[in-house]
Design a protein around this motif. Structure first.
Motif, PDB file in Angstrom:
ATOM      1  N   PHE A   4       0.831  -1.212   0.000  1.00  0.00           N
ATOM      2  CA  PHE A   4       0.000   0.000   0.000  1.00  0.00           C
ATOM      3  C   PHE A   4       0.861   1.256   0.000  1.00  0.00           C
ATOM      4  N   PHE A   5       1.874   1.284   0.865  1.00  0.00           N
ATOM      5  CA  PHE A   5       2.708   2.483   0.961  1.00  0.00           C
ATOM      6  C   PHE A   5       3.573   2.679  -0.274  1.00  0.00           C
ATOM      7  N   GLU A   6       4.119   1.592  -0.819  1.00  0.00           N
ATOM      8  CA  GLU A   6       4.951   1.706  -2.015  1.00  0.00           C
ATOM      9  C   GLU A   6       4.127   2.102  -3.234  1.00  0.00           C
ATOM     10  N   LYS A   7       2.892   1.611  -3.303  1.00  0.00           N
ATOM     11  CA  LYS A   7       2.053   1.830  -4.475  1.00  0.00           C
ATOM     12  C   LYS A   7       1.336   3.174  -4.447  1.00  0.00           C
ATOM     13  N   TYR A   8       0.834   3.568  -3.273  1.00  0.00           N
ATOM     14  CA  TYR A   8      -0.076   4.705  -3.220  1.00  0.00           C
ATOM     15  C   TYR A   8       0.397   5.882  -2.359  1.00  0.00           C
ATOM     16  N   VAL A   9       1.374   5.668  -1.488  1.00  0.00           N
ATOM     17  CA  VAL A   9       1.727   6.714  -0.540  1.00  0.00           C
ATOM     18  C   VAL A   9       3.117   7.298  -0.762  1.00  0.00           C
ATOM     19  N   SER A  10       4.057   6.475  -1.233  1.00  0.00           N
ATOM     20  CA  SER A  10       5.473   6.884  -1.276  1.00  0.00           C
ATOM     21  C   SER A  10       5.722   8.155  -2.074  1.00  0.00           C
ATOM     22  N   LYS A  11       4.908   8.401  -3.116  1.00  0.00           N
ATOM     23  CA  LYS A  11       5.136   9.584  -3.953  1.00  0.00           C
ATOM     24  C   LYS A  11       4.360  10.807  -3.473  1.00  0.00           C
ATOM     25  N   ARG A  12       3.532  10.635  -2.444  1.00  0.00           N
ATOM     26  CA  ARG A  12       2.659  11.724  -2.015  1.00  0.00           C
ATOM     27  C   ARG A  12       3.083  12.388  -0.710  1.00  0.00           C
ATOM     28  N   LEU A  13       3.885  11.681   0.091  1.00  0.00           N
ATOM     29  CA  LEU A  13       4.263  12.197   1.403  1.00  0.00           C
ATOM     30  C   LEU A  13       5.774  12.238   1.556  1.00  0.00           C
ATOM     31  N   GLY A  14       6.237  13.089   2.479  1.00  0.00           N
ATOM     32  CA  GLY A  14       7.653  13.161   2.784  1.00  0.00           C
ATOM     33  C   GLY A  14       8.111  11.908   3.504  1.00  0.00           C
ATOM     34  N   ILE A  15       9.422  11.717   3.577  1.00  0.00           N
ATOM     35  CA  ILE A  15       9.979  10.506   4.164  1.00  0.00           C
ATOM     36  C   ILE A  15       9.566  10.358   5.624  1.00  0.00           C
ATOM     37  N   GLY A  16       9.666  11.465   6.408  1.00  0.00           N
ATOM     38  CA  GLY A  16       9.338  11.401   7.826  1.00  0.00           C
ATOM     39  C   GLY A  16       7.889  11.017   8.072  1.00  0.00           C
ATOM     40  N   THR A  17       6.967  11.704   7.391  1.00  0.00           N
ATOM     41  CA  THR A  17       5.538  11.416   7.550  1.00  0.00           C
ATOM     42  C   THR A  17       5.224   9.997   7.094  1.00  0.00           C
ATOM     43  N   ARG A  18       5.823   9.600   5.973  1.00  0.00           N
ATOM     44  CA  ARG A  18       5.578   8.264   5.421  1.00  0.00           C
ATOM     45  C   ARG A  18       6.033   7.175   6.385  1.00  0.00           C
ATOM     46  N   GLN A  19       7.220   7.351   6.955  1.00  0.00           N
ATOM     47  CA  GLN A  19       7.740   6.345   7.861  1.00  0.00           C
ATOM     48  C   GLN A  19       6.928   6.274   9.158  1.00  0.00           C
ATOM     49  N   PHE A  20       6.479   7.443   9.647  1.00  0.00           N
ATOM     50  CA  PHE A  20       5.655   7.445  10.860  1.00  0.00           C
ATOM     51  C   PHE A  20       4.364   6.672  10.626  1.00  0.00           C
ATOM     52  N   LEU A  21       3.692   6.933   9.499  1.00  0.00           N
ATOM     53  CA  LEU A  21       2.441   6.238   9.204  1.00  0.00           C
ATOM     54  C   LEU A  21       2.667   4.745   8.960  1.00  0.00           C
ATOM     55  N   ARG A  22       3.792   4.407   8.355  1.00  0.00           N
ATOM     56  CA  ARG A  22       4.103   2.994   8.115  1.00  0.00           C
ATOM     57  C   ARG A  22       4.310   2.248   9.438  1.00  0.00           C
ATOM     58  N   VAL A  23       5.087   2.872  10.359  1.00  0.00           N
ATOM     59  CA  VAL A  23       5.324   2.243  11.662  1.00  0.00           C
ATOM     60  C   VAL A  23       4.023   2.111  12.442  1.00  0.00           C
ATOM     61  N   LEU A  24       3.189   3.150  12.377  1.00  0.00           N
ATOM     62  CA  LEU A  24       1.894   3.091  13.055  1.00  0.00           C
ATOM     63  C   LEU A  24       1.040   1.960  12.490  1.00  0.00           C
ATOM     64  N   SER A  25       1.072   1.794  11.172  1.00  0.00           N
ATOM     65  CA  SER A  25       0.308   0.709  10.536  1.00  0.00           C
ATOM     66  C   SER A  25       0.836  -0.652  10.964  1.00  0.00           C
ATOM     67  N   TYR A  26       2.181  -0.775  11.044  1.00  0.00           N
ATOM     68  CA  TYR A  26       2.775  -2.022  11.528  1.00  0.00           C
ATOM     69  C   TYR A  26       2.297  -2.335  12.953  1.00  0.00           C
ATOM     70  N   PHE A  27       2.311  -1.292  13.799  1.00  0.00           N
ATOM     71  CA  PHE A  27       1.943  -1.498  15.202  1.00  0.00           C
ATOM     72  C   PHE A  27       0.487  -1.940  15.332  1.00  0.00           C
ATOM     73  N   LEU A  28      -0.417  -1.253  14.627  1.00  0.00           N
ATOM     74  CA  LEU A  28      -1.835  -1.609  14.696  1.00  0.00           C
ATOM     75  C   LEU A  28      -2.069  -3.012  14.126  1.00  0.00           C
ATOM     76  N   SER A  29      -1.334  -3.348  13.058  1.00  0.00           N
ATOM     77  CA  SER A  29      -1.448  -4.695  12.486  1.00  0.00           C
ATOM     78  C   SER A  29      -1.002  -5.744  13.487  1.00  0.00           C
ATOM     79  N   THR A  30       0.097  -5.442  14.195  1.00  0.00           N
ATOM     80  CA  THR A  30       0.623  -6.385  15.175  1.00  0.00           C
ATOM     81  C   THR A  30      -0.366  -6.609  16.315  1.00  0.00           C
TER      82      THR A  30
END
Length: 354
Positions: free
Chosen positions: A71-97
């Motif tokens: 999802f992040f590579e396909k739809y998010v990586s080109k729309r957000l900065g690195i910091g914001t993208r990584q924060f949302l990715r980690v949050l998604s990992y945590f909620l998934s876990t």
């Protein structure tokens, strides 16, 4: 294909690491982590069941993490900065876990009658959860390191470098493709350097979506040029070295309206393809990388440079074209015996129109 690639990367890895955690838990680490073994009728839960629970947990984590990455590579990586993208990715990992551990614990508790109470927010004060979470974070760093290194040096190359295969020069057979943006100077002047960089970024992002499907690797990016390579066998297999270029062409045609809307132009690329024997060697110390030396690289670059002179989009050496399986060899037009810059003898070159 990208989601399949992510699943193949995450699922085996997380099943392995979570199964290992189950083994550590069973054979003595439970006491130090304050994690008593589940008990049924006064008997410890069998090792096979514990291993199965953690393997199932690894399967769930692998599927969810692969989907998050896709999802992040396909739809998010080109729309957000690195910091914001990584924060949302980690949050998604945590909620998934949290979700996966809750579901696996709930199912295992009901099937094995463990009597574990799963309630909203149960994990906040649960030491077992944070012990597993800490382990998952450490393993995530390991996976990130392995993935980054593999993407940098290519599949199979990393292990060979790890065991010192390229500490000394090694001869290999490789197929190279030099892919370059047409009329790059004119486009850069009309768009300006910022918009021009965005255009190149999007084009190479599209290219990267296709590269794994054709068993290719990105060697490097040099300005508006991408250097792609294959092992000789994989480059010829299913005509991958030619098919990748036309798959890239088709993808750009599909996105023509999007490019015109964003940049006012529809970018076009030209490419030269050649293959043969060269030398691979590990170079550098501060910035270590795998370098290729030999006439194949120079010849490929010169063939690509002929595209403008011959008014063609794709040129290939006759040597590589004839190496393709006769039945599946693409239709081509003989351009001529061209004396390339720096060469003493001419090279037979063909064009392929797709």
């Amino acid at each position: 294909m990208e989601i399949i690639h992510n699943l193949r990367k995450h699922i085996p890895y997380w099943i392995l690491v979570m199964s290992s955690y189950g083994i550590f838990r069973y054979y003595g680490f439970a006491d130090s982590l304050q994690m008593p073994k589940p008990d049924i009728s006064g008997e410890t839960l069998p090792f096979v069941q514990i291993l199965g629970i953690f393997a199932l947990l690894g399967l769930g984590l692998g599927v969810f993490y692969a989907c998050v990455d896709f999802f992040f590579e396909k739809y998010v990586s080109k729309r957000l900065g690195i910091g914001t993208r990584q924060f949302l990715r980690v949050l998604s990992y945590f909620l998934s876990t949290v979700f996966i551990i809750s579901m696996i614990t709930f199912v295992a508790s009901n099937i094995l009658d463990l009597g574990i109470d799963i309630y909203f927010g149960w994990w906040v004060r649960e030491k077992q959860f944070w012990a597993i979470m800490y382990y998952i974070v450490l393993c995530s760093f390991v996976l990130y390191f392995i993935s980054s290194t593999t993407e940098r040096f290519g599949k199979g190359k990393y292990l060979k470098m790890l065991f010192g295969r390229y500490r000394f020069p090694k001869e290999e057979r490789v197929v190279f493709m030099f892919l370059d943006l047409k009329d790059s100077t004119t486009i850069a002047e009309s768009l300006g350097h910022y918009k021009y960089s965005e255009l190149l970024q999007e084009c190479f992002f599209d290219l990267n979506e296709l590269v794994p499907q054709y068993n290719a690797q990105i060697c490097q990016y040099v300005g508006d040029e991408a250097v792609v390579y294959w092992s000789y066998e994989k480059g010829l297999e299913n005509n991958n070295c030619v098919s990748l270029f036309f798959a890239f062409e088709n993808l750009r045609k599909e996105k023509k309206e999007s490019y015109l809307k964003k940049y006012g132009i529809h970018p076009a690329f030209k490419a030269g393809i050649h293959g043969g024997k060269l030398i691979a060697v590990e170079v550098g110390h501060v910035k270590r990388e795998l370098a290729y030396h030999g006439d194949v690289i120079n010849t490929t670059a010169r063939i690509q440079a002929e595209c403008n002179k011959q008014n063609e989009s794709l040129l290939i050496s006759e040597e590589l074209l004839m190496a393709m399986h006769k039945e599946f060899r693409p239709e081509s037009k003989f351009v001529g015996n061209i004396l390339l810059k720096g060469k003493k003898q001419g090279v037979n070159i063909h064009s392929i129109d797709g």
